[in-house]
Design a protein around this motif. Structure first.
Motif, PDB file in Angstrom:
ATOM      1  N   TYR A  94      -0.132   1.167  -7.697  1.00 30.21           N
ATOM      2  CA  TYR A  94      -0.529  -0.106  -6.983  1.00 30.21           C
ATOM      3  C   TYR A  94       0.650  -0.676  -6.343  1.00 30.21           C
ATOM      4  O   TYR A  94       1.414  -1.192  -6.851  1.00 30.21           O
ATOM      5  CB  TYR A  94      -1.507  -1.198  -6.852  1.00 30.21           C
ATOM      6  N   MET A  95       1.012  -0.467  -5.251  1.00 34.92           N
ATOM      7  CA  MET A  95       2.333  -1.089  -4.782  1.00 34.92           C
ATOM      8  C   MET A  95       1.976  -2.092  -3.960  1.00 34.92           C
ATOM      9  O   MET A  95       1.711  -1.620  -2.454  1.00 34.92           O
ATOM     10  CB  MET A  95       3.255   0.286  -3.552  1.00 34.92           C
ATOM     11  N   SER A  96       1.521  -3.595  -3.793  1.00 36.67           N
ATOM     12  CA  SER A  96       2.370  -4.191  -2.916  1.00 36.67           C
ATOM     13  C   SER A  96       3.228  -5.195  -2.069  1.00 36.67           C
ATOM     14  O   SER A  96       4.740  -4.366  -3.501  1.00 36.67           O
ATOM     15  CB  SER A  96       1.285  -5.852  -3.430  1.00 36.67           C
ATOM     16  N   SER A 108      -0.212  -7.290   1.867  1.00 35.64           N
ATOM     17  CA  SER A 108      -0.859  -5.358   2.049  1.00 35.64           C
ATOM     18  C   SER A 108      -0.602  -4.669   0.764  1.00 35.64           C
ATOM     19  O   SER A 108       0.402  -4.616   0.182  1.00 35.64           O
ATOM     20  CB  SER A 108       0.404  -4.605   3.368  1.00 35.64           C
ATOM     21  N   TYR A 109      -1.148  -3.498   0.544  1.00 37.40           N
ATOM     22  CA  TYR A 109      -0.739  -3.107  -0.679  1.00 37.40           C
ATOM     23  C   TYR A 109      -0.851  -1.247   0.064  1.00 37.40           C
ATOM     24  O   TYR A 109      -1.721  -0.776   0.591  1.00 37.40           O
ATOM     25  CB  TYR A 109      -2.115  -2.956  -1.856  1.00 37.40           C
ATOM     26  N   ALA A 110      -0.233  -0.444  -1.179  1.00 34.77           N
ATOM     27  CA  ALA A 110      -1.034   0.616  -0.710  1.00 34.77           C
ATOM     28  C   ALA A 110      -0.397   1.359  -2.224  1.00 34.77           C
ATOM     29  O   ALA A 110      -0.853   1.224  -3.329  1.00 34.77           O
ATOM     30  CB  ALA A 110       0.305   1.938  -0.419  1.00 34.77           C
ATOM     31  N   THR A 111      -1.624   3.040  -2.765  1.00 28.82           N
ATOM     32  CA  THR A 111      -1.612   3.622  -3.198  1.00 28.82           C
ATOM     33  C   THR A 111      -0.928   4.596  -3.966  1.00 28.82           C
ATOM     34  O   THR A 111      -0.779   5.517  -3.245  1.00 28.82           O
ATOM     35  CB  THR A 111      -2.771   3.872  -4.340  1.00 28.82           C
ATOM     36  N   SER A 112      -1.352   4.996  -4.749  1.00 32.25           N
ATOM     37  CA  SER A 112       0.449   6.425  -4.998  1.00 32.25           C
ATOM     38  C   SER A 112      -0.745   6.588  -6.863  1.00 32.25           C
ATOM     39  O   SER A 112      -0.653   6.838  -7.566  1.00 32.25           O
ATOM     40  CB  SER A 112       1.385   6.123  -5.142  1.00 32.25           C
ATOM     41  N   ILE A 123      -3.373  -4.276   5.094  1.00 33.90           N
ATOM     42  CA  ILE A 123      -3.221  -5.699   4.907  1.00 33.90           C
ATOM     43  C   ILE A 123      -4.801  -6.472   4.255  1.00 33.90           C
ATOM     44  O   ILE A 123      -5.648  -6.299   4.443  1.00 33.90           O
ATOM     45  CB  ILE A 123      -3.343  -6.749   6.183  1.00 33.90           C
ATOM     46  N   ILE A 124      -4.558  -7.254   3.347  1.00 36.15           N
ATOM     47  CA  ILE A 124      -6.095  -7.908   2.930  1.00 36.15           C
ATOM     48  C   ILE A 124      -5.896  -9.310   2.273  1.00 36.15           C
ATOM     49  O   ILE A 124      -7.392  -9.736   1.966  1.00 36.15           O
ATOM     50  CB  ILE A 124      -6.123  -7.197   0.904  1.00 36.15           C
ATOM     51  N   THR A 125      -4.280  -9.911   3.533  1.00 41.53           N
ATOM     52  CA  THR A 125      -5.265 -11.661   3.110  1.00 41.53           C
ATOM     53  C   THR A 125      -5.478 -11.971   4.399  1.00 41.53           C
ATOM     54  O   THR A 125      -5.895 -11.215   5.541  1.00 41.53           O
ATOM     55  CB  THR A 125      -3.606 -12.025   2.698  1.00 41.53           C
TER      56      THR A 125
END
Length: 345
Positions: A94-96, A108-112, A123-125
């Motif tokens: 998880y890269m925030s 925001s975040y992205a996954t790998s 965006i999750i905020t």
């Protein structure tokens, strides 16, 4: 105090176009003797992307990408993607990061699966105008410190909300994932000024406007740490991903003190309960370390140490941080000494 060793500057800006203004605030992931570093790279005009380098051991750079590995892809990231943090939960990274459009900043975040290919989750905020947020935060008046409300009250007093209505949103930054689920849910630290709060969710689709209205209306229930002491006089924010220890979650975070010459940013430490991170086991009364070196005192923003990632080698906790918003530096502390100090608080 716990002895801290400053090892100096690890990375500086280069002539490469994407990082010719500065490099700082790195996200860190450790794989045995290898340290993967995803740093904020700034080019002319204050546009940010994420650069990458690899370290052998805590201090030796052995590889550095000549191009960004993650960069803006939509209007909410127009000005850049900033201040990444890296956490691995089960088999997923998880890269925030902060999505910044030049005016508004959101978490925001992205996954790998491989630290090379990232899938944006968005965006999750919360996305509230200052006026909307002010109405919600005031519902906490008798249960929350005045600092959370005073900032927005000043906007209202000087009728600035009317001018900004629908244009400027409340910033929510410093999004940091815990490295494991808590009670079956993803756990995330974030910062709605001026404290650190915790957010739990299973799927980002849960984080609707109604969810956030309820959350902000009861913000006092979600606060992990409130600013405390002179060095935290302005605000605090999550720094590095929490480290699981037998005694609790070790959190290295940052604080800001407002002075007549501007802000001074510090690295701080706290120990949180493993099952309920809102329960504070210990917290340093003074900063873990401060800007003392010339390269921490002078830069794009003066007087800044901003911790964003860690690695552990033997008993030493290496803390990687942005120095004066211009360069990447590293300091270390004996983790057992630090935990002992925190447990006795």
């Amino acid at each position: 105090m716990v002895a801290v060793i400053k090892h100096g500057i690890l990375l500086e800006k280069t002539d490469n176009g994407f990082e010719n203004e500065g490099v700082f605030n790195p996200g860190i992931f450790q794989e045995e003797n290898t340290v993967h570093m995803f740093y904020r790279a700034v080019r002319t005009g204050n546009f940010s992307s994420i650069g990458y380098c690899k370290l052998a051991g805590p201090l030796t750079v052995v590889e550095r990408s000549k191009e960004p590995v993650f960069y803006s892809s939509n209007s909410s990231e127009f000005q850049g993607v900033e201040d990444s943090r890296i956490t691995k939960i089960e088999d997923t990274f998880y890269m925030s990061y902060t999505a910044y459009d030049g005016i508004n900043a959101f978490g925001s975040y992205a996954t790998s699966k491989d630290l090379k290919n990232f899938e944006r989750k968005g965006i999750i905020t919360p996305k509230f105008t200052f006026e909307e947020y002010s109405d919600l935060i005031k519902k906490n008046c008798d249960k929350i410190s005045d600092a959370h409300i005073m900032f927005y009250s000043l906007f209202a007093r000087y009728r600035l909300l009317e001018l900004m209505k629908g244009k400027i949103y409340v910033w929510d930054k410093n999004l940091v994932f815990f490295p494991k689920k808590i009670n079956g849910k993803l756990a995330v630290l974030h910062r709605l000024y001026p404290s650190i709060q915790i957010l739990y969710f299973e799927d980002p689709v849960e984080l609707t406007i109604e969810f956030w209205k309820e959350y902000v209306s009861n913000l006092h229930k979600h606060i992990v740490l409130l600013p405390k002491g002179l060095h935290e006089g302005s605000h605090i924010g999550a720094g590095c991903p929490p480290i699981e220890t037998e005694f609790g979650w070790l959190l290295i975070y940052h604080s800001a003190q407002h002075t007549s010459k501007g802000f001074i940013y510090y690295a701080c430490a706290a120990l949180l309960d493993l099952q309920n991170p809102k329960k504070i086991i210990g917290r340093l009364k003074e900063p873990l370390f401060s800007p003392t070196e010339t390269w921490e005192k002078e830069g794009y923003v003066n007087n800044v140490v901003f911790p964003t990632g860690t690695a552990i080698f033997n008993e030493d906790l290496y803390i990687y941080y942005g120095a004066a918003d211009s360069r990447v530096a590293v300091a270390s502390v004996n983790i057992n000494d630090l935990l002992k100090k925190l447990k006795n608080k």
